[in-house]
Design an enzyme around this catalytic site. Sequence first.
Site, PDB file in Angstrom:
ATOM      1  N   HIS A  55       0.856  -1.189   0.000  1.00 38.00           N
ATOM      2  CA  HIS A  55       0.000   0.000   0.000  1.00 38.00           C
ATOM      3  C   HIS A  55       0.891   1.238   0.000  1.00 38.00           C
ATOM      4  CE1 HIS A  55       0.998   0.477   4.227  1.00 38.00           C
ATOM      5  NE2 HIS A  55       0.541  -0.729   4.486  1.00 38.00           N
TER       6      HIS A  55
HETATM    7  P1  TYD Z   1      -1.711  -2.469   7.593  1.00 37.15           P
HETATM    8  O1  TYD Z   1      -1.181  -1.086   7.740  1.00 37.15           O
HETATM    9  O2  TYD Z   1      -2.408  -2.782   6.298  1.00 37.15           O
HETATM   10  O3  TYD Z   1      -0.543  -3.514   7.810  1.00 37.15           O
HETATM   11  P2  TYD Z   1       0.663  -3.835   6.776  1.00 37.15           P
HETATM   12  O4  TYD Z   1       1.229  -2.519   6.412  1.00 37.15           O
HETATM   13  O5  TYD Z   1       1.587  -4.669   7.459  1.00 37.15           O
HETATM   14  O6  TYD Z   1       0.042  -4.576   5.657  1.00 37.15           O
HETATM   15  O7  TYD Z   1      -2.661  -2.781   8.812  1.00 37.15           O
HETATM   16  C1  TYD Z   1      -3.193  -4.081   9.032  1.00 37.15           C
HETATM   17  C2  TYD Z   1      -4.466  -3.940   9.845  1.00 37.15           C
HETATM   18  O8  TYD Z   1      -4.188  -3.345  11.113  1.00 37.15           O
HETATM   19  C3  TYD Z   1      -5.527  -3.078   9.165  1.00 37.15           C
HETATM   20  O9  TYD Z   1      -6.789  -3.678   9.390  1.00 37.15           O
HETATM   21  C4  TYD Z   1      -5.473  -1.780   9.919  1.00 37.15           C
HETATM   22  C5  TYD Z   1      -4.967  -2.167  11.297  1.00 37.15           C
HETATM   23  N1  TYD Z   1      -4.148  -1.119  11.898  1.00 37.15           N
HETATM   24  C6  TYD Z   1      -4.647  -0.371  12.949  1.00 37.15           C
HETATM   25  O10 TYD Z   1      -5.791  -0.549  13.397  1.00 37.15           O
HETATM   26  N2  TYD Z   1      -3.860   0.591  13.509  1.00 37.15           N
HETATM   27  C7  TYD Z   1      -2.604   0.855  13.058  1.00 37.15           C
HETATM   28  O11 TYD Z   1      -1.888   1.757  13.578  1.00 37.15           O
HETATM   29  C8  TYD Z   1      -2.099   0.079  11.944  1.00 37.15           C
HETATM   30  C9  TYD Z   1      -0.733   0.328  11.377  1.00 37.15           C
HETATM   31  C10 TYD Z   1      -2.905  -0.889  11.407  1.00 37.15           C
END
Ligand code: TYD
Length: 141
Positions: A55
């Site tokens: 992303h």
């Molecule tokens: P995401 O940022 O997509 O993780 P990665 O970058 O590793 O793929 O986040 C994964 C899930 O966690 C998504 O449902 C959002 C949640 N999340 C939070 O609730 N708070 C946060 O600070 C972060 C970073 C993620």
Amino acid sequence: MNDSRLNRPIIIDLPKICDPRGNLTFVEGGAQVPFEIRRAYWIYDVPGGESRGSHAHISSHSLIVAASGSFDVELDDGQQVSRFSLNRSYKGLYVPPGYWRTLDNFSSGSVCMVLTSTDFSEADYVRDYDLFLKMKADHAL
Ligand code: TYD
């Protein structure tokens, strides 16, 4: 911190206080990193072969640190792809907004710590790669 560092990814050498009892590293928003730190999160227990990320962020700045172990970060600005290997807990990868990021090649037991400039907001994510490319082409990101 020089403002020109706000526009591009860069590895930042963080302070390392060496001590026979164990080393210590710290980071202060606006000092070692070119943003005020608002939030921290960390990724751990990553199964072998898994990747994270995939992303881009619209406004959030990040500092990514291999707090333990190692992993790779691939950054795509829509035209060029750069790959960074993180394996030292006193080095951080600064990632400005507008880069598609993918984290992979996690070593067993590694911990990926991320410091960011914003509260969590799903609205700050671009999770569709084609939309990311279109936003970059339109200078909307
Ligand atoms: P995401 O940022 O997509 O993780 P990665 O970058 O590793 O793929 O986040 C994964 C899930 O966690 C998504 O449902 C959002 C949640 N999340 C939070 O609730 N708070 C946060 O600070 C972060 C970073 C993620």
